[in-house]
Motif scaffolding. Structure first.
Motif, PDB file in Angstrom:
ATOM      1  N   ALA A 439      37.668   2.450  91.878  1.00 24.08           N
ATOM      2  CA  ALA A 439      38.237   1.752  90.718  1.00 24.08           C
ATOM      3  C   ALA A 439      38.661   0.359  91.176  1.00 24.08           C
ATOM      4  N   VAL A 449      36.750   1.709  86.345  1.00 23.33           N
ATOM      5  CA  VAL A 449      36.098   2.617  87.287  1.00 23.33           C
ATOM      6  C   VAL A 449      34.674   2.114  87.462  1.00 23.33           C
ATOM      7  N   ILE A 487      43.366  12.503  92.090  1.00 17.80           N
ATOM      8  CA  ILE A 487      42.931  12.430  90.694  1.00 17.80           C
ATOM      9  C   ILE A 487      43.280  13.698  89.926  1.00 17.80           C
ATOM     10  N   TRP A 498      41.864  10.029  86.046  1.00 12.75           N
ATOM     11  CA  TRP A 498      41.618   8.591  86.145  1.00 12.75           C
ATOM     12  C   TRP A 498      42.478   7.822  85.142  1.00 12.75           C
TER      13      TRP A 498
END
Length: 712
Positions: A439, A449, A487, A498
């Motif tokens: 990212a 991302v 994540i 995300w």
């Protein structure tokens, strides 16, 4: 006069209880006290048992077992019942167990005692409130000791134990090893008081030393008894002015690991019930100390493995800053298969690596260490990112695919992301093996991302290719790479995880890079301490490895190592869609939407997404090459410019598709939706571009945008 006659004269009988044969031998007086004919006899255990009150019979089993374990006298007060179940008398039993292997024989006396009057303050050892308090105390003590996680916590719990009716005013725990005993914790003493006891030879004339040597408890009910049995050490204990002492062995799995001392400021007779409580506490204390010792050894081993396997970041990269974190899972040996690395390359560039070996055990940690070393070796030889991962995949497949079936070890794979960074230009060449995409936080705070080409995880197929994706990290931008533990922890999937990280990255504009790394981890696991390079929290769902690379902004007013604040800076994204990857068109559309996340007109955003999708699709359908997309937002009011380049020299031309045609509308859409568009021939190939101008104010779409029309 015979001994039996003398004892009978004072109403005292003799008995012998053989545990192996299950028989009890009584002399005449003992038989009379049990309500039997006054003559010597040998009875089955069940016949004698029927003469005791049921509650007293259950209690005497514990008293006898305690005496067998400690090698002391078994003392109990027993109620004798007649054949109709009425109380006949109360007797006092004192017996000495003689142990032979797993069996024992009791030799003792029975003597009639006066009945306890109702309402008396004194209570028998087996009845009354004291017994209920003892049971509640042992339950609470067991629960508290079971929850203690370290030796210090175990000692704090031991110091806080308030035993019913005879709480000690001083405690000490001794550990044994190397022919010596040492105090590992104490309570109720002033600083320096325990100095003479802190380190003693095991053969010293001291109760704790004898307990460790013999594995048997020692009870000293009076100072006189202490002085008589241990004259050499009495002078050391005398100054504490205590009245009674209990020294008990700390035994785990048949091994005496130390001793526990409980000192009392008041006289304690150490009745069987009191000794039972002390023995039970000593057993629980030994188990708790053993568990804490194992846990502390595991933590020490884990930290050693982490220090050995996790690299230090450095040297400093001119024009760039790096921050990294590794957080173990927290279960068992707090080490697993996640890792990061930073490798200086022969060409003056720098390689950043992050990966995750399957599993969270010592085997995964060992493979991680081998794989990290292999990657460093291949990178140091000067190989490109794709070649480094290809070689690493063959290496991992070789060491995990050669186990015999009886090894009980299944083949392992690893995900990995490898970045070769040029500090001078900000160019990043990225190869990815089944790992999450990076990212990028842009100079104005926008987070994207960045989809990158990739191959299978390392170790699955030794012949897998790993295509390379090139990105440019602009001044003021930060790229984040991490393992899936950051994540997906907390019940998140890849998308929601995300989204959580994006919000954190966007909300930390202007903060120091090290603080941003801490914030990212803390947001997943909460406030914590003891990171490998910062704080660690409670038990983890998965390991975490995190790397942040920031290209310093050109603004001289910013302090080194800080991120630029959100402002009117531009934002830019570039990516390639290969002929073999038409499915990545969906990712292109998402990239454009993320780039325009704060664009005023939602209809303009939809128009931009539609035009980009059409442009990239046309390249893949009508040419044999890949599509290179560059999208940039600049200015105030803002302008979006999108270019899609390909290697074909054939220029697009306008067509008039019929109603049922599936293609041919690309240029028509651009004429209708774009504020400006065009086609620029290049030395090799061409570039098709369009521009949209943001409309300030209400969401009015693109119809009021100035400058609309073709510019080819």
């Amino acid at each position: 006069m015979r001994t039996e006659d003398l004892l009978a004269a004072i109403a005292t009988g003799l008995w012998r209880w053989d545990n192996a044969s299950g028989t009890v031998t009584l002399d005449a007086e003992a038989a009379r006290l049990l309500g039997l004919p006054a003559e010597p006899t040998t009875l089955a255990e069940s016949a004698v048992r029927s003469r005791f009150h049921p509650v007293d019979w259950n209690e005497i089993n514990g008293v006898v077992n305690l005496a067998v374990a400690e090698g002391t006298l078994a003392e109990a007060r027993l109620r004798i019942m007649d054949e109709e179940g009425r109380l006949l008398r109360t007797v006092r039993s004192r017996s000495k167990p003689v142990v032979d292997g797993d069996n024992y024989t009791l030799f003792g006396t029975l003597q009639e005692v006066a009945e306890q009057q109702p309402g008396s303050a004194a209570r028998t050892p087996v009845t009354g409130d004291w017994r209920r308090s003892r049971e509640a105390f042992l339950l609470d003590a067991g629960r508290a000791l079971a929850e203690a996680r370290s030796t210090a916590e175990v000692l704090r719990v031991a110091a806080s134990l308030s035993m019913p009716g005879f709480s000690p005013d001083g405690l000490a725990v001794f550990g044994a090893g190397g022919g010596r005993i040492r105090i590992i914790g104490h309570h109720g003493h002033n600083a320096g008081d325990m100095g003479p006891f802190s380190d003693m030879p095991l053969d010293m004339d001291y109760p704790a030393a004898e307990v460790v040597r013999t594995g048997r408890a020692i009870y000293l009910p009076s100072p006189e008894e202490y002085r008589r049995r241990y004259p050499a050490s009495w002078s050391l204990a005398q100054r504490f002015e205590r009245r009674s002492w209990a020294f008990l062995p700390l035994i785990v799995a048949g091994r005496t690991m130390g001793a526990w001392m409980a000192g009392f400021a008041h006289p304690v007779g150490f009745t069987p019930d009191e000794r039972s409580v002390l023995t039970t506490v000593a057993r629980m204390l030994a188990q708790a100390l053993a568990r804490a010792g194992i846990a502390e050894s595991e933590r020490e081993l884990s930290q050693g493995l982490q220090r050995a396997m996790m690299p230090t970041l450095g040297p400093e990269i001119p024009g760039m800053k790096v921050a990294a974190r590794y957080v173990p899972t927290g279960g068992g040996l707090q080490v697993g298969g996640d890792w990061y690395d930073m490798i200086p390359l022969p060409n003056g560039r720098i390689a950043l690596v992050i990966g995750d070996v399957q599993g969270h055990d010592v085997h995964a940690a060992g493979l991680m260490g081998q794989l990290r070393i292999a990657l460093r070796a291949y990178a140091s030889e000067g190989h490109r990112p794709d070649a480094v991962l290809s070689r690493a995949s063959r290496f991992l497949h070789g060491i995990t695919g050669t186990y015999a079936p009886d090894d009980h070890i299944s083949p392992r794979f690893a995900t990995c992301l490898y970045i070769e960074a040029d500090p001078a230009t900000g160019i990043l060449d990225i190869a990815r093996a089944g790992h999450p995409d990076p990212a990028v936080r842009m100079a104005d705070g926008t987070v994207l991302v960045r989809p990158t080409a990739g191959g299978l995880p390392l170790g699955i197929d030794p012949d897998t290719d790993y295509p390379t994706t090139r990105l440019v990290l602009e001044p003021g931008e930060t790229i984040m790479i991490c393992t899936d533990g950051l994540i997906e922890t907390g019940g998140h999937d890849l998308d929601t995880g995300w989204a959580r990280l994006r919000a954190i990255l966007e909300g930390h504009a202007g903060d120091n890079l090290e603080k941003l790394a801490d914030t990212l981890v803390a947001a997943v696991h909460g406030p914590s301490s003891h990171y490998t390079t910062g704080p660690v929290g409670e038990r983890r769902e998965d390991d975490i490895a995190l790397l942040l690379l920031c290209r310093e902004a050109l603004d001289d007013s910013l302090e080194p190592g800080t991120l630029p604040s959100v402002g009117d800076r531009g934002r830019r994204t570039a990516l390639t869609v290969a002929q073999a990857e038409p499915e990545r068109i969906a990712g292109v559309r998402l990239q454009v939407r993320d780039l325009l996340h704060d664009w005023t007109g939602s209809e303009q955003v939809d128009s931009a997404v539609l035009m980009v999708s059409e442009m990239v699709t046309n390249v893949l359908v009508h040419t044999d090459g890949d599509a290179l997309l560059v999208a940039e937002v600049t200015g105030r009011p803002r302008r979006l410019r999108v270019e899609v380049a390909d290697a074909s020299d054939e220029l697009p031309h306008r067509r008039r598709p019929g109603e049922m045609a599936s293609s041919g509308r690309g240029l028509m859409l651009m004429e209708m939706l774009a504020d400006a568009w065009g086609v620029d021939p290049r030395g090799e190939g061409k570039s098709i571009w369009f521009e949209l101008y943001e409309v300030e104010g209400p969401d009015t779409g693109a119809e009021a945008a100035p400058g609309a029309g073709p510019a080819a």
